[in-house]
Motif scaffolding. Structure first.
Motif, PDB file in Angstrom:
ATOM      1  N   VAL A  60       0.832  -1.208   0.000  1.00  0.00           N
ATOM      2  CA  VAL A  60       0.000   0.000   0.000  1.00  0.00           C
ATOM      3  C   VAL A  60       0.863   1.253   0.000  1.00  0.00           C
ATOM      4  N   ALA A  61       1.936   1.251   0.785  1.00  0.00           N
ATOM      5  CA  ALA A  61       2.797   2.431   0.863  1.00  0.00           C
ATOM      6  C   ALA A  61       3.470   2.706  -0.474  1.00  0.00           C
ATOM      7  N   SER A 107       6.281   4.676   0.915  1.00  0.00           N
ATOM      8  CA  SER A 107       7.626   4.122   0.740  1.00  0.00           C
ATOM      9  C   SER A 107       7.692   3.531  -0.659  1.00  0.00           C
ATOM     10  N   VAL A 108       8.898   3.302  -1.153  1.00  0.00           N
ATOM     11  CA  VAL A 108       9.063   2.670  -2.455  1.00  0.00           C
ATOM     12  C   VAL A 108       9.670   1.295  -2.264  1.00  0.00           C
ATOM     13  N   ARG A 109       9.435   0.431  -3.244  1.00  0.00           N
ATOM     14  CA  ARG A 109       9.918  -0.955  -3.167  1.00  0.00           C
ATOM     15  C   ARG A 109      11.434  -0.986  -3.236  1.00  0.00           C
ATOM     16  N   ARG A 110      12.065  -1.603  -2.253  1.00  0.00           N
ATOM     17  CA  ARG A 110      13.524  -1.696  -2.198  1.00  0.00           C
ATOM     18  C   ARG A 110      13.945  -3.131  -1.884  1.00  0.00           C
ATOM     19  N   GLU A 156      16.202  -8.342  -4.696  1.00  0.00           N
ATOM     20  CA  GLU A 156      16.848  -7.145  -5.222  1.00  0.00           C
ATOM     21  C   GLU A 156      15.933  -6.510  -6.272  1.00  0.00           C
ATOM     22  N   VAL A 157      15.859  -5.192  -6.259  1.00  0.00           N
ATOM     23  CA  VAL A 157      15.001  -4.445  -7.180  1.00  0.00           C
ATOM     24  C   VAL A 157      15.869  -3.539  -8.036  1.00  0.00           C
ATOM     25  N   SER A 210      14.444   0.604 -14.088  1.00  0.00           N
ATOM     26  CA  SER A 210      14.715   1.089 -15.434  1.00  0.00           C
ATOM     27  C   SER A 210      15.090   2.567 -15.362  1.00  0.00           C
ATOM     28  N   ASP A 211      15.582   3.119 -16.466  1.00  0.00           N
ATOM     29  CA  ASP A 211      15.997   4.522 -16.484  1.00  0.00           C
ATOM     30  C   ASP A 211      14.867   5.456 -16.062  1.00  0.00           C
ATOM     31  N   SER A 212      13.672   5.149 -16.505  1.00  0.00           N
ATOM     32  CA  SER A 212      12.532   6.009 -16.195  1.00  0.00           C
ATOM     33  C   SER A 212      11.856   5.636 -14.880  1.00  0.00           C
ATOM     34  N   HIS A 213      12.322   4.573 -14.228  1.00  0.00           N
ATOM     35  CA  HIS A 213      11.798   4.096 -12.943  1.00  0.00           C
ATOM     36  C   HIS A 213      10.359   3.589 -13.019  1.00  0.00           C
ATOM     37  N   ASP A 214       9.831   3.393 -14.221  1.00  0.00           N
ATOM     38  CA  ASP A 214       8.460   2.919 -14.328  1.00  0.00           C
ATOM     39  C   ASP A 214       8.387   1.399 -14.444  1.00  0.00           C
TER      40      ASP A 214
END
Length: 277
Positions: free
Chosen positions: A173-174, A213-216, A235-236, A239-243
């Motif tokens: 959710v975060a 928070s973002v996935r790490r 591990e995550v 991509s360059d655009s983070h999408d």
């Protein structure tokens, strides 16, 4: 739909790929260059007969989902993917849509990870591609959304220890809240939030808490029905655009999980459930 041009484009795209380009072994007695039709069909998740008919100019109109699967199987660039859609008489998916195109570079890395579960996700949880080990670990979920499944599919939580339920839920959710805030004009993530707030009291309560928070990278425990408990490092890679995200699970050498992951690689996606009488 331009059947002749579509057939020619599919055939030429297939013959320019080597088996090693898509994570397959070449084997013996290859009389012609490129992939075989049955290999493309396998990678795209369709029947060999259907794919063969497309190359022979007599197939029925492929769905948008099928075109997306073919673009991934044939490792098409974004421009080539758009061309494929146009030949089939369809408008290409717009950027940020659930069928977002996975760049060939990410797929190339995915193909090389023969012994580790790996998958490509959109930043809001759409499963865009999986390798064989990822399917062996958690099942085939390409085209589905991980956040939706976590809050609506009991089978997902059957693979997670109960004491970890709350942690996973909060993380999902975060992260989704961060994505919605970053892309307020993208209807996909917003629609997913609206859907889950309506069907899951747990999601609604977590959404109201406004955690972000973002996935790490993390360590996750899986309860696999055949090989048992797996403590995997996650591990995550962005991509360059983070999408889009390449999510890779691994085990530390010398551990029980390392041995079990190797067993999972050998077993693959075989059905080892007891035979019903």
């Amino acid at each position: 739909m331009n059947r002749a041009e579509l057939a020619d484009f599919l055939r030429r795209s297939r013959t320019r790929l080597a088996p090693s380009d898509v994570g397959l072994t070449a084997g013996a007695r290859r009389r012609t260059p490129g992939l075989r039709r049955e290999e493309v069909a396998q990678l795209a998740g369709m029947s060999v007969d259907y794919y063969t008919r497309l190359e022979q100019r007599r197939g029925s109109h492929p769905s948008r989902q099928m075109l997306t699967a073919l673009a991934r199987a044939l490792r098409l660039t974004a421009d080539e993917r758009d061309h494929l859609f146009h030949l089939a008489g369809e408008e290409p998916p717009r950027a940020g849509s659930p069928s977002a195109h996975v760049r060939p570079g990410l797929l190339l890395i995915l193909d090389r990870l023969h012994d580790l579960p790996a998958q490509v996700l959109s930043d809001w949880g759409e499963v865009l591609a999986q390798n064989t080990m990822a399917v062996a670990l958690s099942g085939e979920h390409t085209g589905e959304n991980l956040v939706r499944r976590y809050f609506t599919d009991p089978a997902v939580r059957a693979m997670i220890p109960p004491e970890n339920y709350a942690t996973h839920a909060r993380a999902h959710v975060a992260h989704l809240r961060a994505v919605v805030a970053a892309r307020p004009d993208d209807p996909g993530p917003a629609a997913l939030v609206a859907e889950l707030r309506g069907v899951s009291a747990e999601f609604e309560e977590l959404w109201a808490s406004h955690e972000v928070s973002v996935r790490r990278a993390a360590t996750k425990r899986f309860l696999h029905p055949v090989v048992g408990v797996l403590d995997l490092d996650c591990e995550v890679l962005l991509s360059d655009s983070h999408d889009q995200q390449l999510v890779v699970h691994s085990a530390r050498p010398g551990t029980d999980t390392y041995e079990r992951l190797e067993l999972l690689r050998v077993i693959g996606v075989q059905d080892l459930s007891p035979t019903k009488r």
